[in-house]
Design a protein around this motif. Sequence first.
Motif, short mmCIF file in Angstrom:
data_model
loop_
_atom_site.label_atom_id
_atom_site.label_comp_id
_atom_site.label_asym_id
_atom_site.label_seq_id
_atom_site.Cartn_x
_atom_site.Cartn_y
_atom_site.Cartn_z
N GLU A 1 -18.20 -12.59 -30.58
CA GLU A 1 -18.70 -11.60 -29.66
C GLU A 1 -20.20 -12.23 -29.18
O GLU A 1 -20.27 -11.94 -27.83
N VAL A 2 -20.81 -12.68 -29.72
CA VAL A 2 -22.05 -13.33 -29.45
C VAL A 2 -21.79 -14.34 -28.26
O VAL A 2 -22.32 -14.19 -26.96
N ARG B 1 -17.09 -11.64 -36.45
CA ARG B 1 -17.66 -11.07 -35.21
C ARG B 1 -18.71 -11.63 -34.31
O ARG B 1 -18.78 -11.83 -33.15
N MET B 2 -19.63 -12.25 -35.24
CA MET B 2 -20.81 -12.93 -34.68
C MET B 2 -20.25 -14.28 -33.75
O MET B 2 -20.82 -14.63 -32.69
N THR C 1 -26.43 -10.15 -30.95
CA THR C 1 -26.62 -10.52 -32.42
C THR C 1 -27.31 -9.41 -33.11
O THR C 1 -27.06 -8.95 -34.26
N LEU D 1 -25.02 -6.26 -33.67
CA LEU D 1 -24.04 -6.49 -34.75
C LEU D 1 -24.67 -6.56 -36.12
O LEU D 1 -24.05 -6.10 -37.22
N HIS D 2 -26.00 -7.13 -36.21
CA HIS D 2 -26.55 -6.75 -37.69
C HIS D 2 -26.82 -5.55 -38.15
O HIS D 2 -26.67 -5.28 -39.25
N LEU E 1 -18.51 -9.30 -40.43
CA LEU E 1 -19.71 -9.73 -39.56
C LEU E 1 -19.62 -10.92 -38.94
O LEU E 1 -20.04 -11.20 -37.64
N GLN E 2 -19.56 -11.92 -39.97
CA GLN E 2 -19.67 -13.38 -39.40
C GLN E 2 -18.70 -13.75 -38.36
O GLN E 2 -19.04 -14.40 -37.37
N SER F 1 -26.82 -13.01 -25.77
CA SER F 1 -26.53 -13.44 -27.22
C SER F 1 -27.52 -12.67 -28.17
O SER F 1 -27.19 -12.21 -29.11
#
Length: 208
Positions: free
Chosen positions: A86-87, A82-83, A192, A195-196, A79-80, A188
């Motif tokens: 992608e953000v 991807r953050m 965010t 994705l969370h 996830l990190q 953003s």
Amino acid sequence: MRPSLRDQTLRVLRQRLVTGALVPGRIYSVTALAAELGVSNSPVREAMLELQNQGLVEAVRNRGFCVVQLSRREREDILQVRMMLEVPAMAQLAGRQEYWRADSEFTRVAEEITQAAEANDLLAFLDADRRFHLGLLRLLGNEALVDVVALMRDRTRLFADHTSILRSAAEHSGILDALRHADPVAASQRMTEHLHHVLDDWSGDPPQ
């Protein structure tokens, strides 16, 4: 160009991995999978080797392949990543001409996602969701970025209930609104939040 039998097999097996139809810890033989899919052993073996290269399965000598089980820490690491990718990518895409020219296309894909979620059609949902997110990234013209995010997505298992899928589907329109309004901050924030939910609602162990 029509996809090869190997690519079609890879797509089916990847979907089964993401949805949990292929269970971590269980050994799957190439012969059994080939018989189930109605293909020869060769495309299944090639697809499994590709999934092994991506860290999704492990070879078990003389027996087949075993699905890799990710820990929560590993899922958080994914996830990190991807953050990080992608953000800022969505912030960069906000208001760009590349998006404006494709707005109607992504509006249609977002509608597909919603329709699949309402019907609780998980495979259709995954297919449309993948086209939505990777398609937006592809507008930035960086295929390396697309490849890395695609791999990270494939390593995330999806064990979500219908309510979670419906909520996820609804979030896509917010992402598009931010892009249309050329608002990088909102883009953003929307990405965010979206994705969370991958970690909070989607990934984990299959229901018992």
